[in-house]
Design an enzyme around this catalytic site. Structure first.
Site, PDB file in Angstrom:
ATOM      1  CD  GLU A 196      66.251  49.762 -68.938  1.00  0.00           C
ATOM      2  OE1 GLU A 196      65.857  50.224 -67.844  1.00  0.00           O
ATOM      3  OE2 GLU A 196      67.418  49.342 -69.120  1.00  0.00           O
ATOM      4  CG  HIS A 221      71.778  40.317 -68.386  1.00  0.00           C
ATOM      5  ND1 HIS A 221      71.239  40.279 -67.129  1.00  0.00           N
ATOM      6  CD2 HIS A 221      72.408  41.507 -68.475  1.00  0.00           C
ATOM      7  CE1 HIS A 221      71.556  41.393 -66.479  1.00  0.00           C
ATOM      8  NE2 HIS A 221      72.259  42.156 -67.276  1.00  0.00           N
TER       9      HIS A 221
END
Lengths: 101, 306, 329
Positions: free
Chosen positions: C68, C136
């Site tokens: 990322e 998440h």
């Protein structure tokens, strides 16, 4: 006997599906396990397969149509010459199996 | 003598004088100087062309000057003056001048490595034949950003030259204490890059090695990795205290890349004096220019935010 | 300011609205590229890039490894060098891994170069709780609202997903575009012809007179559900969909609260230094204090345990309770 095929609650959270493709037309005979219709959710395709033998008689939602979960997609009957009901007649739900792919 | 050996010596002496003048100026701000590392900056600059871009970490002054950014505008930038290359708002940590092939510094250690890969991706897609060099310190070799970027750059065969200026110190932590690889160039090797470790105090060796590496990158063979082992003659920054012992520093000064190049070229006293005068003039002109420039007005604080 | 239904629309899934926007913009501007995990032939985790890989090729639709930080960094660098990358970060929790290039580089680039360089980068990510656990599920948009130079948008409808994505892909600076796991299943009407939703413009989703509820993303649906319930009890709620969190449409909020005299701010994220706190503080700076209640997640991580998850994040019932309590004051 007349049966109705309902939009299955195949994917949690899905309120509405879109009809992708029918695998038969009025008059088509389905045996258990035959693919009847593919339905599209936001993420997946739901394959609805016959869970019992039946003759497809009337399709109520064309490809591209949006249908709420639990609404009727089609009518089936045990035999091809069975008289179709007029108007709203309580019918049984067609037994189906479905795969989410 | 190689054709530009004297030019490279002059460039190193100018950087040294420039940074010395800066550090001796009152209120010079928070600066990271590069005494002992000039050969890396100058050797790297010699390997780059007009179509290329250079990005660095926060130790950017030497590399920016070596790359050809107007030294007067660099000095003004370092002192926060409006005539600075970025209007005085970027400072040493973030100065940039893409028109001169210096795409910019980014003072977060390791932070500019993926940015450089993005610039390299743009060059690859533009197909303009230019390459990108990213200069970072040994400190960045412990950062995940380097490893993530090495992987992607290798997979995509980006026109990106990884240059590690290993001055062997992260503030007070030695490279030996901080990093596991035997050689930092092994990091490039892991990802299949042509990788070398070289003497970063020998400007001609740096120029030759980086020139060769840049050529392979330019040929489209994908990224390359060169570790240049240098020395840091001063403390981490102008506000950080020196943690090394006096005799250790004295020994380091004997390895100064500028002294080494003077000796190699066999310059006599007059030549050395001329070299020093040129460098001093270079620094003085930059400083005079910067001093004459005003600070921005406080009202500018909200301009060009978004 | 209720959306008028004069434009021709077509019903489509949320993901299709995103794909429509990206497809149209990629056709218009060959500098736009998509970069992210599983965006290539897989078409995106929510199929929100379905078909683009085939149409635009592997150079402009790039599968990224799990990296990322470098993904956003490469996007930011390519943006600074003249491209317009759309970088996708599967879940908003993972955006934290890319904060350095996003916040320290892209958001500051225009400023630190005195306008010389900008990073026209769109980072698209998916927020929200749906059974996937503490790392998440988070909604951290409020963190981003405090970053100068960063635009933050969070659509609640497919039409806005389309219109805001198009605007984002034409913006000069970095934009964080936040969708929501629970918005994907619901289809909606989307303009057939090209249409853009500007940044900084809220939408009144339901007109009302007793209380103003502000929300964004999936929580707009919770607000509307609560408003429906409350109407049957004789309480009239005005629901404002913020759509854009940075910049915020303060005039729209001020006009509404001037009429209703009461404000409930709703968000799925944390209340401390949250979106609602910011909305209320900015409003009260100009109007003086008004009756206000805020609804958001309880101060706990969002567990994958269904009981704990439901206990943590707000629902329509909690919104209705907050309205009741506020109006009873």
């Amino acid at each position: 006997m007349i049966y109705q095929l309902l939009v299955p609650a195949a994917v949690p959270g899905v309120e509405e599906i879109r009809v992708l493709e029918w695998h038969g037309e009025p008059g088509t005979a389905f045996a258990p396990g035959d693919l009847i219709v593919e339905l599209e959710t936001h993420k997946a395709v739901v394959e609805a397969r016959a869970g019992q033998a039946g003759i497809l008689r009337d399709i109520k939602a064309a490809p591209g149509d949006w249908c709420q979960i639990g609404t009727p997609l089609a009518l089936f009957s045990d035999s091809a010459d069975e008289a179709m009901p007029d108007g709203a007649v309580v019918s049984r739900d067609l037994v189906i199996e479905f795969d989410v792919i | 003598m190689t054709p530009n050996a004297l030019d490279m010596l002059r460039a190193m002496a100018r950087i040294r004088a420039f940074e010395t003048a800066l550090s001796e100026r009152k209120d010079h701000g928070f600066q990271l100087l590069s005494s002992g590392e000039e050969a890396v900056a100058v050797g790297l600059a010699s390997a780059l062309t007009e179509r290329d871009q250079l990005l660095t970490g926060g130790r950017s002054i030497g590399p920016a000057i070596a790359r050809g950014v107007d030294p007067r505008a660099v000095m003004a930038e370092l002192l926060g003056k409006t005539a600075g290359v970025n209007g005085g708002r970027a400072g040493r940590g973030h100065l940039s001048d893409p028109a001169s092939g210096f795409f910019g510094a980014h003072a977060v250690v390791g932070g500019n490595i993926s940015i450089a890969a993005g610039v390299a991706l743009a060059k690859q897609m533009d197909g303009d034949g230019g390459i990108v060099a990213i200069l970072f310190g040994d400190g960045a070799c412990g950062a995940g950003a380097l490893h993530e970027t090495l992987n992607i750059a290798a997979k995509w065969k980006l026109p990106l030259l990884f240059v590690c200026n290993n001055n062997q110190w992260s503030v007070s932590t030695s490279r030996e204490d901080a990093l596991a690889p035997a050689r930092l160039s092994d990091l490039g090797k892991t990802f299949g890059l042509p990788s070398r470790t070289i003497d970063g105090l020998d400007v001609e060796a740096v120029a030759a090695a980086l020139g060769e590496a840049a050529q392979s990158v330019r040929r489209g063979e994908g990224p390359a990795f060169v570790e240049c082992i240098s020395i840091r003659l001063r403390s981490h920054s102008t506000t950080a205290r020196e943690t090394r012992k006096r005799d250790e520093l004295a020994e380091l000064r004997t390895r100064c890349p500028i002294r080494r190049q003077i000796a190699r070229l066999g310059l006599d006293d007059d030549a050395v004096e001329a070299l020093e005068r040129d460098a001093a003039d270079f620094a003085a002109a930059a400083l005079a220019f910067a001093e004459a420039s005003p600070y921005p007005s406080a009202a500018e604080v909200l301009t060009d935010v978004g | 300011m209720l959306d008028s239904a004069v434009v021709a629309t077509k019903k489509m899934f949320f993901r299709e609205a995103i794909a429509k926007a990206v497809r149209e913009e990629m056709a218009l501007n060959d500098r736009i590229m998509v970069m992210g995990q599983d965006v290539g032939s897989f078409g995106g985790s929510y199929r929100e890039f379905d078909g683009l890989f085939g149409e635009f090729g592997a150079e402009r639709v790039r599968d990224m490894p799990v990296a990322e930080n470098a993904s956003i960094g490469i996007g930011a660098g390519a943006a600074a060098a003249g491209y317009r990358p759309l970088v996708t970060i599967t879940y908003m929790d993972f955006l934290m891994l890319g904060f350095d290039p996003l916040i320290n580089y892209a958001a500051k680039l225009r400023y630190k170069t005195a306008g010389g360089l900008t990073a026209p980068l769109v980072v698209k990510t998916t927020a929200g709780a749906q059974g996937q656990g503490v790392a998440h599920s988070q909604c951290i948009e409020a963190w981003l609202m405090s970053v100068p130079g960063l635009t933050v948008v969070a659509p609640s409808t497919p039409a806005d997903a389309y219109g805001l994505m198009k605007t984002a892909l034409r913006a000069d600076g970095p934009v964080v575009y936040i969708d929501h796991k629970r918005l994907f299943p619901a289809p909606g009407e989307v303009p057939v012809l090209e249409s853009l939703v500007p940044f900084g413009l809220a939408a009144v989703r339901r007109a009302g007179t007793d209380v103003t509820i502000t929300a964004h993303s999936f929580m707009v649906r919770m607000a509307l559900e609560a408003a429906e319930t409350l109407e049957s009890e004789g309480i009239s709620c005005e629901v404002i969909d913020l759509r854009s969190l940075a910049p915020l449409d303060m005039p729209a909020i001020a006009q509404s609260v001037a009429r209703t005299g009461a404000l409930v701010t709703l968000e799925e994220g944390q209340l401390t230094s949250g979106v609602g706190a910011e909305v209320a503080a900015r409003l009260f700076e100009t109007t003086g204090h008004r009756r206000w209640a805020r609804v958001g997640a309880l101060p706990a991580p969002v567990s994958s345990n269904p009981v704990l998850e439901a206990a943590c994040v707000p629902d329509a019932r909690r919104v209705a309770e907050a309205v009741h309590k506020l109006l009873a004051r």
